[in-house]
Design an enzyme around this catalytic site. Structure first.
Site, PDB file in Angstrom:
ATOM      1  N   PHE A   1       0.868  -1.169   0.000  1.00  0.00           N
ATOM      2  CA  PHE A   1       0.000   0.000   0.000  1.00  0.00           C
ATOM      3  C   PHE A   1       0.913   1.230   0.000  1.00  0.00           C
ATOM      4  O   PHE A   1       1.808   1.335   0.834  1.00  0.00           O
ATOM      5  CB  PHE A   1      -0.896  -0.029   1.242  1.00  0.00           C
ATOM      6  CG  PHE A   1      -1.937   1.037   1.243  1.00  0.00           C
ATOM      7  CD1 PHE A   1      -3.100   0.888   0.503  1.00  0.00           C
ATOM      8  CD2 PHE A   1      -1.755   2.198   1.972  1.00  0.00           C
ATOM      9  CE1 PHE A   1      -4.062   1.879   0.498  1.00  0.00           C
ATOM     10  CE2 PHE A   1      -2.719   3.194   1.970  1.00  0.00           C
ATOM     11  CZ  PHE A   1      -3.875   3.031   1.236  1.00  0.00           C
TER      12      PHE A   1
ATOM     13  N   ASP B   1       2.961  -3.187   9.610  1.00  0.00           N
ATOM     14  CA  ASP B   1       1.713  -2.478   9.333  1.00  0.00           C
ATOM     15  C   ASP B   1       0.604  -3.527   9.336  1.00  0.00           C
ATOM     16  O   ASP B   1       0.602  -4.449   8.515  1.00  0.00           O
ATOM     17  CB  ASP B   1       1.815  -1.767   7.975  1.00  0.00           C
ATOM     18  CG  ASP B   1       0.584  -0.908   7.675  1.00  0.00           C
ATOM     19  OD1 ASP B   1      -0.505  -1.231   8.191  1.00  0.00           O
ATOM     20  OD2 ASP B   1       0.715   0.064   6.900  1.00  0.00           O
TER      21      ASP B   1
ATOM     22  N   TYR C   1     -10.424   1.949  10.720  1.00  0.00           N
ATOM     23  CA  TYR C   1     -11.694   1.987   9.972  1.00  0.00           C
ATOM     24  C   TYR C   1     -11.910   0.781   9.070  1.00  0.00           C
ATOM     25  O   TYR C   1     -12.912   0.709   8.398  1.00  0.00           O
ATOM     26  CB  TYR C   1     -11.793   3.281   9.152  1.00  0.00           C
ATOM     27  CG  TYR C   1     -10.615   3.562   8.236  1.00  0.00           C
ATOM     28  CD1 TYR C   1     -10.487   2.914   7.010  1.00  0.00           C
ATOM     29  CD2 TYR C   1      -9.640   4.487   8.597  1.00  0.00           C
ATOM     30  CE1 TYR C   1      -9.410   3.178   6.183  1.00  0.00           C
ATOM     31  CE2 TYR C   1      -8.553   4.755   7.777  1.00  0.00           C
ATOM     32  CZ  TYR C   1      -8.444   4.098   6.565  1.00  0.00           C
ATOM     33  OH  TYR C   1      -7.380   4.345   5.747  1.00  0.00           O
TER      34      TYR C   1
ATOM     35  N   ARG D   1     -11.658  -6.895  -5.766  1.00  0.00           N
ATOM     36  CA  ARG D   1     -11.281  -7.251  -4.399  1.00  0.00           C
ATOM     37  C   ARG D   1     -12.536  -7.437  -3.542  1.00  0.00           C
ATOM     38  O   ARG D   1     -13.439  -6.600  -3.567  1.00  0.00           O
ATOM     39  CB  ARG D   1     -10.412  -6.116  -3.854  1.00  0.00           C
ATOM     40  CG  ARG D   1      -9.640  -6.457  -2.612  1.00  0.00           C
ATOM     41  CD  ARG D   1      -8.688  -5.324  -2.280  1.00  0.00           C
ATOM     42  NE  ARG D   1      -9.395  -4.141  -1.824  1.00  0.00           N
ATOM     43  CZ  ARG D   1      -8.886  -3.258  -0.959  1.00  0.00           C
ATOM     44  NH1 ARG D   1      -7.670  -3.431  -0.485  1.00  0.00           N
ATOM     45  NH2 ARG D   1      -9.570  -2.204  -0.602  1.00  0.00           N
TER      46      ARG D   1
END
Ligand SMILES: *Cc1c(COP(=O)(O)O)cnc(C)c1O
Length: 409
Positions: free
Chosen positions: A125, A196, A221, A368
């Site tokens: 990411f 992460d 989130y 996804r």
């Protein structure tokens, strides 16, 4: 198993089924994007309304003390700690994941000052690599980032590397790294390790202390259902906390913020990783998401996640032409999402969303689908796979309205 009766039997026997009612889900929607924005817990809706109208509206500034606002980052952090194998005093809920990546990286290079490289992987990411680049520039090039292919990480663990930053579950493919083995291999070379956990926390059991991890960050989130832009978290192993002078030395991380002194003196422990005033509305939502997750057993969540994703793979591969599995086929090697490549993935996903089946698209061609065991049913997986099959077989996605790119995919 493609018979709907069998699939309904799986839902009837599901020990997590009752959690679905704890979420405020829209009618007629099958939500397979909880890996990007978790669904709304009913409790969060009530709690945030109460924080707004009573705590903010009526109690006003007194709430920092009377409603314990000032303790929220620590309190929520200590709850998150239970989900990731950390001690209560090692985690704090604050800022965004990107900012926490920066804090962890800058702390790690400070603890390992004689080494010039910060190492990570390609295909991650992007924010993680972007933050590395910013830090490199800020140090005037004293540290430089090095990105290698994920499979080349072990051979890149050399004694000029200060810190290794990896994402446990890859956002696009769902591929998992071996946290225990890579942490051990890096530390054997004197390298500090940052994980992460954005796509792992709340999705599967994580054991940071069992793996002797140095630092970790993660997202509030996604699987933790904290709400859009909810605070993230940062984990700092107890052994490092008081060794680090925070690069983002904000007043909330001061030993005595309300002494208002001219000089910065870091707070003891994890508190020094706070920066500015915490976002209380965001923390209120996050706390509800985390509390809900703590009611469930993470091992049971993981089992159902693997069962849902295996069912999806089986149904899609049996029924949908023109798609190729991007995620690892071995269940233990993947997180809680399944990705398929399709040449015109963006349009296919828009056609699915038009039918109320919400997944997402990641460039250049990846469809996804996230599986969130607290509110996803086996029947949802069946309906989604059949709809995908229908959309591809009939060419429904070819309608030009599905080709129009939105700002957020
Ligand atoms: C989602 C995600 C982030 C999000 O960072 P923000 O600062 O919240 O935008 C960071 N890292 C990874 C690996 C992610 O998947």
């Amino acid at each position: 198993m493609t018979d709907l009766t069998d699939i309904r039997a799986l839902d009837a026997a599901d020990p997590l089924a009752h959690f679905r009612d704890r979420f405020d889900l829209p009618e007629g929607v099958i939500y397979l994007d909880g890996n990007s924005l978790g669904a709304l817990p009913r409790e969060a809706k009530k709690r945030i309304a109460d924080v707004v109208s009573r705590e903010w509206g009526q109690d006003l500034i007194r709430s920092w003390n009377t409603n314990h606002w000032i303790e929220a980052p620590r309190r929520v952090g200590s709850k998150i700690a239970q989900l990731i194998g950390a001690k209560a005093a090692e985690v704090i809920a604050t800022d965004s994941t990107s900012i926490n990546v920066f804090k962890a990286l800058s702390a790690a290079i400070d603890l390992n000052p004689d080494r010039p490289l910060i190492l990570s992987e390609t295909g991650n990411f992007p924010t993680d690599a972007y933050m590395m680049e910013g830090l490199s520039r800020l140090t005037g090039g004293r540290v430089e980032q090095k990105l290698v292919a994920p499979t080349d990480i072990p051979s890149a663990l050399t004694e000029d590397v200060a810190v290794l930053l990896l994402t446990h579950t890859n956002y696009k493919s769902g591929r998992l790294h071996d946290m225990a083995a890579l942490t051990k291999a890096a530390q054997a070379k004197g390298i500090l390790v940052i994980w992460d956990l954005s796509h792992s926390a709340g999705a599967m059991p994580v054991d940071l202390n069992g793996c002797n991890v140095d630092f970790a960050v993660g997202c509030g989130y996604k699987y933790m259902n904290g709400g859009p832009g909810a605070p993230a978290f940062v984990f700092v192993a107890e052994r490092h906390q008081n060794q680090v002078f925070p690069a983002l030395s904000g007043w909330m991380g001061h030993a005595n913020p309300f002494d208002f002194t001219d000089d910065y003196e870091p707070a003891a422990g994890i508190d020094r990783f706070l920066c500015g005033t915490p976002g209380i509305l965001g923390l209120a939502g996050l706390e509800c998401g985390v509390d809900l997750m703590l009611e469930a057993d993470m091992a049971v969540i993981r089992n159902k996640s693997l069962a849902l994703s295996q069912l999806f793979i089986d149904l899609v591969e049996a029924n949908c032409p023109d798609v190729n599995l991007v995620s690892p086929r071995t269940p233990e090697l993947r997180g809680s999402q399944i990705s398929f490549a399709h040449e015109r993935g963006y349009s296919v996903m828009q056609a699915l969303i038009a039918r109320g089946i919400i997944g997402d698209f990641r460039a250049p061609n990846v469809l996804r689908f996230g599986f969130t065991p607290l509110y996803t049913r086996f029947e949802d997986v069946w309906i989604a796979a059949m709809a995908l099959s229908d959309i591809i077989r009939t060419g429904e996605w070819e309608n030009e309205k599905y080709a129009l790119r939105a700002a957020v995919t």
